[in-house]
Design an enzyme around this catalytic site. Structure first.
Site, PDB file in Angstrom:
ATOM      1  N   ASN A   1       0.776  -1.241   0.000  1.00  0.00           N
ATOM      2  CA  ASN A   1       0.000   0.000   0.000  1.00  0.00           C
ATOM      3  C   ASN A   1       0.805   1.288   0.000  1.00  0.00           C
ATOM      4  O   ASN A   1       0.302   2.333  -0.429  1.00  0.00           O
ATOM      5  CB  ASN A   1      -0.952   0.002   1.201  1.00  0.00           C
ATOM      6  CG  ASN A   1      -2.133  -0.937   0.972  1.00  0.00           C
ATOM      7  OD1 ASN A   1      -2.411  -1.333  -0.163  1.00  0.00           O
ATOM      8  ND2 ASN A   1      -2.815  -1.311   2.032  1.00  0.00           N
TER       9      ASN A   1
ATOM     10  N   ASP B   1     -10.620   3.662  16.651  1.00  0.00           N
ATOM     11  CA  ASP B   1     -10.122   3.096  17.912  1.00  0.00           C
ATOM     12  C   ASP B   1     -10.652   3.902  19.101  1.00  0.00           C
ATOM     13  O   ASP B   1     -11.036   3.349  20.130  1.00  0.00           O
ATOM     14  CB  ASP B   1      -8.584   3.110  17.916  1.00  0.00           C
ATOM     15  CG  ASP B   1      -8.027   2.554  16.626  1.00  0.00           C
ATOM     16  OD1 ASP B   1      -8.157   1.351  16.394  1.00  0.00           O
ATOM     17  OD2 ASP B   1      -7.496   3.337  15.814  1.00  0.00           O
TER      18      ASP B   1
ATOM     19  N   HIS C   1      -2.200   3.029  14.599  1.00  0.00           N
ATOM     20  CA  HIS C   1      -3.465   2.307  14.384  1.00  0.00           C
ATOM     21  C   HIS C   1      -3.095   0.852  14.092  1.00  0.00           C
ATOM     22  O   HIS C   1      -3.102   0.384  12.956  1.00  0.00           O
ATOM     23  CB  HIS C   1      -4.239   2.928  13.218  1.00  0.00           C
ATOM     24  CG  HIS C   1      -5.452   2.139  12.839  1.00  0.00           C
ATOM     25  ND1 HIS C   1      -6.523   1.976  13.677  1.00  0.00           N
ATOM     26  CD2 HIS C   1      -5.755   1.444  11.719  1.00  0.00           C
ATOM     27  CE1 HIS C   1      -7.433   1.215  13.093  1.00  0.00           C
ATOM     28  NE2 HIS C   1      -6.981   0.877  11.897  1.00  0.00           N
TER      29      HIS C   1
HETATM   30  P1  NAD Z   1     -12.034  -2.563  -0.241  1.00  0.00           P
HETATM   31  O1  NAD Z   1     -11.114  -3.574  -0.811  1.00  0.00           O
HETATM   32  O2  NAD Z   1     -13.482  -2.881  -0.072  1.00  0.00           O
HETATM   33  O3  NAD Z   1     -11.949  -1.226  -1.101  1.00  0.00           O
HETATM   34  C1  NAD Z   1     -10.737  -0.660  -1.447  1.00  0.00           C
HETATM   35  C2  NAD Z   1     -10.921   0.031  -2.773  1.00  0.00           C
HETATM   36  O4  NAD Z   1      -9.711   0.741  -3.040  1.00  0.00           O
HETATM   37  C3  NAD Z   1     -11.161  -0.935  -3.931  1.00  0.00           C
HETATM   38  O5  NAD Z   1     -12.294  -0.522  -4.667  1.00  0.00           O
HETATM   39  C4  NAD Z   1      -9.872  -0.815  -4.749  1.00  0.00           C
HETATM   40  O6  NAD Z   1     -10.087  -1.004  -6.140  1.00  0.00           O
HETATM   41  C5  NAD Z   1      -9.478   0.621  -4.423  1.00  0.00           C
HETATM   42  N1  NAD Z   1      -8.085   0.939  -4.729  1.00  0.00           N
HETATM   43  C6  NAD Z   1      -6.999   0.145  -4.669  1.00  0.00           C
HETATM   44  N2  NAD Z   1      -5.904   0.814  -5.075  1.00  0.00           N
HETATM   45  C7  NAD Z   1      -6.306   2.076  -5.364  1.00  0.00           C
HETATM   46  C8  NAD Z   1      -5.639   3.235  -5.842  1.00  0.00           C
HETATM   47  N3  NAD Z   1      -4.337   3.237  -6.098  1.00  0.00           N
HETATM   48  N4  NAD Z   1      -6.362   4.367  -6.053  1.00  0.00           N
HETATM   49  C9  NAD Z   1      -7.692   4.368  -5.809  1.00  0.00           C
HETATM   50  N5  NAD Z   1      -8.379   3.302  -5.378  1.00  0.00           N
HETATM   51  C10 NAD Z   1      -7.692   2.168  -5.155  1.00  0.00           C
HETATM   52  O7  NAD Z   1     -11.368  -2.100   1.156  1.00  0.00           O
HETATM   53  P2  NAD Z   1     -12.049  -1.316   2.355  1.00  0.00           P
HETATM   54  O8  NAD Z   1     -12.652  -2.320   3.281  1.00  0.00           O
HETATM   55  O9  NAD Z   1     -12.870  -0.195   1.832  1.00  0.00           O
HETATM   56  O10 NAD Z   1     -10.734  -0.776   3.118  1.00  0.00           O
HETATM   57  C11 NAD Z   1      -9.901   0.185   2.532  1.00  0.00           C
HETATM   58  C12 NAD Z   1      -8.678   0.441   3.423  1.00  0.00           C
HETATM   59  O11 NAD Z   1      -9.076   1.007   4.660  1.00  0.00           O
HETATM   60  C13 NAD Z   1      -7.897  -0.822   3.792  1.00  0.00           C
HETATM   61  O12 NAD Z   1      -6.509  -0.540   3.730  1.00  0.00           O
HETATM   62  C14 NAD Z   1      -8.306  -1.092   5.229  1.00  0.00           C
HETATM   63  O13 NAD Z   1      -7.348  -1.843   5.925  1.00  0.00           O
HETATM   64  C15 NAD Z   1      -8.393   0.334   5.727  1.00  0.00           C
HETATM   65  N6  NAD Z   1      -9.137   0.544   6.978  1.00  0.00           N
HETATM   66  C16 NAD Z   1      -8.634   1.470   7.851  1.00  0.00           C
HETATM   67  C17 NAD Z   1      -9.308   1.744   9.042  1.00  0.00           C
HETATM   68  C18 NAD Z   1      -8.770   2.753  10.015  1.00  0.00           C
HETATM   69  O14 NAD Z   1      -9.357   2.888  11.109  1.00  0.00           O
HETATM   70  N7  NAD Z   1      -7.702   3.465   9.743  1.00  0.00           N
HETATM   71  C19 NAD Z   1     -10.513   1.089   9.312  1.00  0.00           C
HETATM   72  C20 NAD Z   1     -11.005   0.163   8.398  1.00  0.00           C
HETATM   73  C21 NAD Z   1     -10.292  -0.105   7.224  1.00  0.00           C
HETATM   74  C1  LMR Z   2      -9.843  -1.799  11.686  1.00  0.00           C
HETATM   75  O1  LMR Z   2      -9.271  -1.346  12.673  1.00  0.00           O
HETATM   76  O2  LMR Z   2     -10.971  -2.322  11.733  1.00  0.00           O
HETATM   77  C2  LMR Z   2      -9.189  -1.668  10.348  1.00  0.00           C
HETATM   78  O3  LMR Z   2      -7.966  -1.019  10.450  1.00  0.00           O
HETATM   79  C3  LMR Z   2      -9.094  -2.946   9.626  1.00  0.00           C
HETATM   80  C4  LMR Z   2      -7.969  -3.797  10.158  1.00  0.00           C
HETATM   81  O4  LMR Z   2      -7.158  -4.240   9.363  1.00  0.00           O
HETATM   82  O5  LMR Z   2      -7.923  -3.984  11.380  1.00  0.00           O
END
Ligand code: NAD
Ligand code: LMR
Length: 354
Positions: free
Chosen positions: A105, A159, A187
């Site tokens: 990523n 969180d 995180h």
């Molecule tokens: P998902 O796979 O459902 O969706 C991700 C989308 O991003 C997909 O549609 C994919 O095609 C797109 N994508 C990939 N590369 C890309 C790029 N270069 N430019 C634009 N779009 C791109 O995933 P999700 O469940 O929506 O999760 C997305 C991210 O959020 C993950 O990395 C997940 O771990 C993270 N997340 C973070 C937190 C937090 O609290 N910080 C919480 C939940 C999820």
């Molecule tokens: C979360 O905290 O739910 C997200 O960051 C997804 C994960 O990978 O834990």
């Protein structure tokens, strides 16, 4: 009526975006009188799915939603932005740690930082959600030297909300009566959910969390590990990472940037550490307690830190230093801001991470 704010959501065809876009488009984040132009970026193979999302947004017939712009092109997506919510990236699966996502990523966030630098307003507020969120945010900020680092933050509000809710459930009250929990650090499973400064409102009176919960062993044990492991627990149960709760936390985070925090309350977010607060090393995106006014965050300084907290704050800082150094070695980004490198489009990003 005001001019529309131009808001980018990346990963717009993904599951978090699907829970997020309606709330943004109906005014929950930028205000009930604030028109919105919504820019939706995803990679080229996801454009047919994104078309469906656009149709659904149109079919909501929302008065504030002036324009929806789906694209797979960086130069379209990042142009003249007021706010950027960077979700798009690969989520982790069962058994993976968030740092396992680093290599896949981090290249995306370097490229998107460069695009922000080139095309967005210099006042743009950037929220990084894609994991590992802190290090991705640092890389995006470093790749956008013309935008102040203070404009970049990463999501630890999920969180924070998890911690508030755990305390509220333990006390048998609603989460709105719990304030000032703190998430320190990354995180990740090393994050430190800290309730030493948390207050619980019981029958109209603010009470220290330890006095309200009356179970120190739980607050120093299972409470912390439950919050640290909550993302993994959701993945194990749903076979997908959190989306509804992540979208809610994104809204809380960006709404607080736009409209400020309430007097006497602080919230947690990952922000740039200059090395001047709580002995956290500089040049990390580290989650601190912050207040926000006039779209500017300020770390809440001067909170007492005991030895128990100190050890946990240092452990999560050490993980972030390691993550940063690994990311930098993958990408060849220096610890100082660099001039912009050539732009990669979304398809190239996909290829870079495959
Ligand atoms: P998902 O796979 O459902 O969706 C991700 C989308 O991003 C997909 O549609 C994919 O095609 C797109 N994508 C990939 N590369 C890309 C790029 N270069 N430019 C634009 N779009 C791109 O995933 P999700 O469940 O929506 O999760 C997305 C991210 O959020 C993950 O990395 C997940 O771990 C993270 N997340 C973070 C937190 C937090 O609290 N910080 C919480 C939940 C999820
Ligand atoms: C979360 O905290 O739910 C997200 O960051 C997804 C994960 O990978 O834990």
């Amino acid at each position: 009526m005001a001019e529309p704010v131009r808001v980018l959501v990346t990963g717009a065809a993904g599951q978090i975006a699907y829970s997020l876009l309606y709330s943004i488009a109906k005014g929950d984040v930028f205000g009930k009188d604030q028109p919105i132009a919504l820019v939706l970026l995803d990679i080229a193979p996801m454009m047919p799915v994104l078309e469906g999302v656009v149709m659904e947004l149109q079919d909501c017939a929302l008065p504030l939603l002036r324009e929806v712009i789906p694209t797979d092109k960086g130069e379209v997506a990042f142009k003249d932005l007021d706010a950027a919510i960077l979700v798009g990236s690969m989520p982790r699966r069962d058994g993976m740690e968030r740092k396992d996502l680093l290599k896949a990523n981090v290249a995306i966030f370097k490229s998107q930082g460069e695009s922000l630098d080139k095309y967005a307003k210099k006042t743009v507020k950037v929220l990084v959600v894609g994991n590992p969120a802190n290090t991705n945010c640092l890389i995006a900020a470093k790749s956008a030297p013309s935008i102040p680092k203070e404009n970049f933050s990463c999501l630890t509000r999920l969180d924070h909300n998890r911690a508030s809710s755990q305390v509220a459930m333990r006390c048998g009250i609603s989460a709105e009566f719990v304030k000032n929990v703190i998430i320190w650090g990354n995180h990740s499973s090393t994050q430190y959910p800290d309730v030493h400064h948390c207050k619980v409102n019981k029958q109209g009176k603010d009470v220290a969390c330890f006095d309200a919960v009356k179970d120190e062993a739980w607050l120093k044990g299972d409470f912390i590990s439950t919050v640290q492991q909550r993302g993994a627990a959701v993945i194990k149960a749903r076979k997908l990472s959190s989306a509804m709760s992540a979208a809610k936390a994104i809204c809380d985070h960006m709404r607080d940037i736009w409209t400020g925090t309430q007097e006497g309350n602080f919230i947690s977010m990952g922000v740039y550490s200059t090395g001047n607060s709580y002995g956290v090393p500089e040049d990390l995106i580290y989650s601190f307690p912050v207040t926000i006014k006039d779209k500017t965050w300020k770390i809440v300084d001067g909170l007492a830190i005991n030895d128990f907290s100190r050890a946990k704050m240092d452990a999560t800082a050490a993980e972030l230093v390691e993550e940063r150094d690994t990311a930098v070695s993958f990408l060849g980004v220096t610890t100082e801001p660099q001039p912009s490198a050539p732009h990669l489009d979304a398809q190239e990003n996909l290829e870079a991470r495959l």
